[in-house]
Design a protein around this motif. Structure first.
Motif, PDB file in Angstrom:
ATOM      1  N   MET A 199       0.805  -1.202   0.000  1.00  0.00           N
ATOM      2  CA  MET A 199       0.000   0.000   0.000  1.00  0.00           C
ATOM      3  C   MET A 199       0.849   1.268   0.000  1.00  0.00           C
ATOM      4  SD  MET A 199      -3.053  -1.162   2.530  1.00  0.00           S
ATOM      5  CE  MET A 199      -2.030  -2.194   3.553  1.00  0.00           C
TER       6      MET A 199
ATOM      7  N   HIS B  31      -2.421   0.276  -6.455  1.00  0.00           N
ATOM      8  CA  HIS B  31      -3.830   0.436  -6.778  1.00  0.00           C
ATOM      9  C   HIS B  31      -4.092   1.590  -7.721  1.00  0.00           C
ATOM     10  CE1 HIS B  31      -3.471  -2.382  -3.764  1.00  0.00           C
ATOM     11  NE2 HIS B  31      -3.366  -1.523  -2.791  1.00  0.00           N
TER      12      HIS B  31
ATOM     13  N   CYS C 131      -5.034  -4.955   0.514  1.00  0.00           N
ATOM     14  CA  CYS C 131      -6.209  -4.172   0.917  1.00  0.00           C
ATOM     15  C   CYS C 131      -7.275  -5.066   1.542  1.00  0.00           C
ATOM     16  CB  CYS C 131      -6.799  -3.446  -0.287  1.00  0.00           C
ATOM     17  SG  CYS C 131      -5.649  -2.326  -1.086  1.00  0.00           S
TER      18      CYS C 131
ATOM     19  N   PHE D 200      -6.901  -3.920  10.164  1.00  0.00           N
ATOM     20  CA  PHE D 200      -6.622  -2.508  10.405  1.00  0.00           C
ATOM     21  C   PHE D 200      -7.182  -2.137  11.775  1.00  0.00           C
ATOM     22  CE2 PHE D 200      -6.792  -0.997   5.673  1.00  0.00           C
ATOM     23  CZ  PHE D 200      -5.670  -1.752   5.405  1.00  0.00           C
TER      24      PHE D 200
ATOM     25  N   CYS E 294     -11.085  -3.605   2.317  1.00  0.00           N
ATOM     26  CA  CYS E 294     -11.204  -2.222   2.771  1.00  0.00           C
ATOM     27  C   CYS E 294     -12.378  -1.563   2.018  1.00  0.00           C
ATOM     28  CB  CYS E 294      -9.906  -1.483   2.462  1.00  0.00           C
ATOM     29  SG  CYS E 294     -10.010   0.304   2.655  1.00  0.00           S
TER      30      CYS E 294
ATOM     31  N   ASN F 273     -12.652   1.226   0.883  1.00  0.00           N
ATOM     32  CA  ASN F 273     -12.197   2.115  -0.193  1.00  0.00           C
ATOM     33  C   ASN F 273     -11.770   1.357  -1.445  1.00  0.00           C
ATOM     34  OD1 ASN F 273     -12.467   4.528   1.355  1.00  0.00           O
ATOM     35  ND2 ASN F 273     -10.563   4.008   2.433  1.00  0.00           N
ATOM     36  N   LEU F 274     -11.747   0.045  -1.363  1.00  0.00           N
ATOM     37  CA  LEU F 274     -11.304  -0.750  -2.512  1.00  0.00           C
ATOM     38  C   LEU F 274     -12.435  -0.858  -3.535  1.00  0.00           C
ATOM     39  CD1 LEU F 274      -8.998  -2.474  -3.670  1.00  0.00           C
ATOM     40  CD2 LEU F 274     -10.075  -4.467  -2.577  1.00  0.00           C
TER      41      LEU F 274
ATOM     42  N   CYS G 255      -7.593   1.422  -5.610  1.00  0.00           N
ATOM     43  CA  CYS G 255      -7.979   2.192  -4.427  1.00  0.00           C
ATOM     44  C   CYS G 255      -8.796   3.417  -4.852  1.00  0.00           C
ATOM     45  CB  CYS G 255      -6.733   2.633  -3.669  1.00  0.00           C
ATOM     46  SG  CYS G 255      -7.094   3.737  -2.292  1.00  0.00           S
TER      47      CYS G 255
ATOM     48  N   ILE H 234      -9.316   6.037  -3.138  1.00  0.00           N
ATOM     49  CA  ILE H 234      -8.798   7.305  -2.595  1.00  0.00           C
ATOM     50  C   ILE H 234      -7.280   7.383  -2.766  1.00  0.00           C
ATOM     51  CG2 ILE H 234     -10.691   7.553  -0.928  1.00  0.00           C
ATOM     52  CD1 ILE H 234      -8.656   6.567   1.234  1.00  0.00           C
TER      53      ILE H 234
ATOM     54  N   LEU I 224      -4.602   9.416   0.117  1.00  0.00           N
ATOM     55  CA  LEU I 224      -4.442   8.477   1.222  1.00  0.00           C
ATOM     56  C   LEU I 224      -4.085   9.174   2.535  1.00  0.00           C
ATOM     57  CD1 LEU I 224      -2.615   5.481  -0.498  1.00  0.00           C
ATOM     58  CD2 LEU I 224      -4.871   5.466   0.559  1.00  0.00           C
TER      59      LEU I 224
ATOM     60  N   PHE J 232      -5.174   7.527   5.838  1.00  0.00           N
ATOM     61  CA  PHE J 232      -4.638   6.199   5.526  1.00  0.00           C
ATOM     62  C   PHE J 232      -3.135   6.268   5.228  1.00  0.00           C
ATOM     63  CE2 PHE J 232      -9.127   5.627   5.054  1.00  0.00           C
ATOM     64  CZ  PHE J 232      -9.372   4.322   5.465  1.00  0.00           C
TER      65      PHE J 232
ATOM     66  N   CYS K 270      -1.304   3.041   4.573  1.00  0.00           N
ATOM     67  CA  CYS K 270      -1.307   2.496   3.212  1.00  0.00           C
ATOM     68  C   CYS K 270      -0.210   3.152   2.374  1.00  0.00           C
ATOM     69  CB  CYS K 270      -2.657   2.746   2.550  1.00  0.00           C
ATOM     70  SG  CYS K 270      -4.029   1.970   3.414  1.00  0.00           S
TER      71      CYS K 270
HETATM   72  S1  SF4 Z   1      -7.322   2.874   1.610  1.00  0.00           S
HETATM   73 FE1  SF4 Z   1      -6.870   2.237  -0.495  1.00  0.00          FE
HETATM   74  S2  SF4 Z   1      -4.763   1.434  -0.424  1.00  0.00           S
HETATM   75 FE2  SF4 Z   1      -5.514   1.501   1.688  1.00  0.00          FE
HETATM   76  S3  SF4 Z   1      -6.365  -0.547   2.058  1.00  0.00           S
HETATM   77 FE3  SF4 Z   1      -8.062   0.779   1.393  1.00  0.00          FE
HETATM   78  S4  SF4 Z   1      -8.190   0.434  -0.821  1.00  0.00           S
HETATM   79 FE4  SF4 Z   1      -6.169  -0.307  -0.170  1.00  0.00          FE
END
Ligand code: SF4
Length: 293
Positions: A1, A6, A45, A50, A66, A68-69, A75, A77, A81, A86, A89
């Motif tokens: 990450m 991503h 991810c 977490f 996650c 956000n995936l 990803c 975002i 990040l 995050f 990541c």
């Molecule tokens: S925030 Fe983005 S990089 Fe981090 S775990 Fe989630 S999807 Fe993956």
């Protein structure tokens, strides 16, 4: 990450910063240890747990994607990040283990083959450790001249590459604790052999918030030191052993890190720097480092 994962990426990360011929050779030797998320199915991810903290904005159980995936394993975002909480990541690096696990399972993914997901995540954990060890060991092989110590490094590289080529069941049986101690002991021998005597011996030292601006840390031993938030502006860290040193939030503006030993991209990503900071060849300048101060 890392901030690279991503994001759709058809090619490996950008070329390393200029360096000596030996450093460039080392960067080339580590090409297979670079994360290539375009060949991975976003394992990092999904696999880890977490815990809501400064590094992750939310709690997430292991094995759960996650939020956000996106459905395309990118990803949602990626460009934000750090600002979205995050940072963990942004500094993570699988050392190329993600694409290796994806290949090991021959195209099946945790999405379409949930029965294999636990084995995939287990393989990721072990392969990441093996690939990280290879990152250090290949550097060690470049550092030590031909002789008995070099032979030991070469032998452990061969052992590690053999383990990394194993099937998932064999990977699951590896005693990673014993293996990591063996690697750590050998790297300590290499470090002691290649650094000139007289450098500071601060291995494992609590350097949290330490004022080390302009310090001469050439040939020093900072293995495992806790340098969180340390002021290392304009410090000279050439030939300094930084294996496992915690550089989160450390200020490396103007610092010399070219030739630093056993430095990784996650350590650099976790620190601050500026355009004057020098890095070993093969490490990329983080995007969040300020353009000037
Ligand atoms: S925030 Fe983005 S990089 Fe981090 S775990 Fe989630 S999807 Fe993956």
């Amino acid at each position: 990450m890392t901030e690279l994962p991503h994001e759709t990426r058809d090619t490996p990360p950008p070329p390393p910063a200029p360096g000596g011929r030996r450093e460039l050779e080392l960067a080339e030797a580590r090409q297979d240890l670079r994360a290539d998320c375009s060949r991975c199915v976003a394992l990092c991810c999904v696999a880890p747990v977490f815990v809501a903290s400064a590094d992750f904005a939310l709690d997430k159980p292991a094995g759960v994607p996650c939020p956000n995936l996106r459905g395309d394993d990118r990803c949602g975002i990626h460009a934000k990040l750090r600002s979205r909480g995050f940072a963990g990541c942004a500094v993570f690096d699988c050392f190329g283990a993600g694409q290796r696990v994806t290949a090991l399972f021959a195209g099946s993914t945790w999405r379409d083959s949930p029965q294999d997901a636990a084995a995939m995540f287990g393989a990721l954990d072990v392969l990441r450790q093996l690939h990280e060890a290879l990152w250090y060991l290949r550097e060690a092989a470049h550092l030590v001249p031909r002789g008995p110590l070099h032979d030991l490094v070469d032998a452990l590289i061969g052992t590690t590459e053999g383990l990394a080529a194993s099937d998932a069941a064999t990977l699951a049986d590896i005693d990673t604790g014993t293996y990591r101690r063996e690697v750590g002991d050998l790297l300590a021998d290499v470090s002691a052999a290649v650094r000139a005597p007289g450098g500071r011996r601060w291995a494992g030292r609590d350097l949290v918030g330490a004022r080390l601006r302009g310090a001469d840390l050439r040939e020093a031993d900072l293995r495992g030191a806790y340098a969180i938030g340390a002021d290392l502006r304009d410090a000279d860290l050439r030939r300094c052993d930084l294996l496992g040193a915690d550089l989160r939030g450390a200020d490396l503006a103007g610092a010399r890190l070219d030739g630093a030993l056993f430095l990784t991209q996650p350590q650099v990503e976790a620190a601050q720097g500026d355009p004057r900071t020098t890095l070993p060849a093969g490490l990329a300048r983080p995007g969040h480092w300020s353009a000037g101060r």
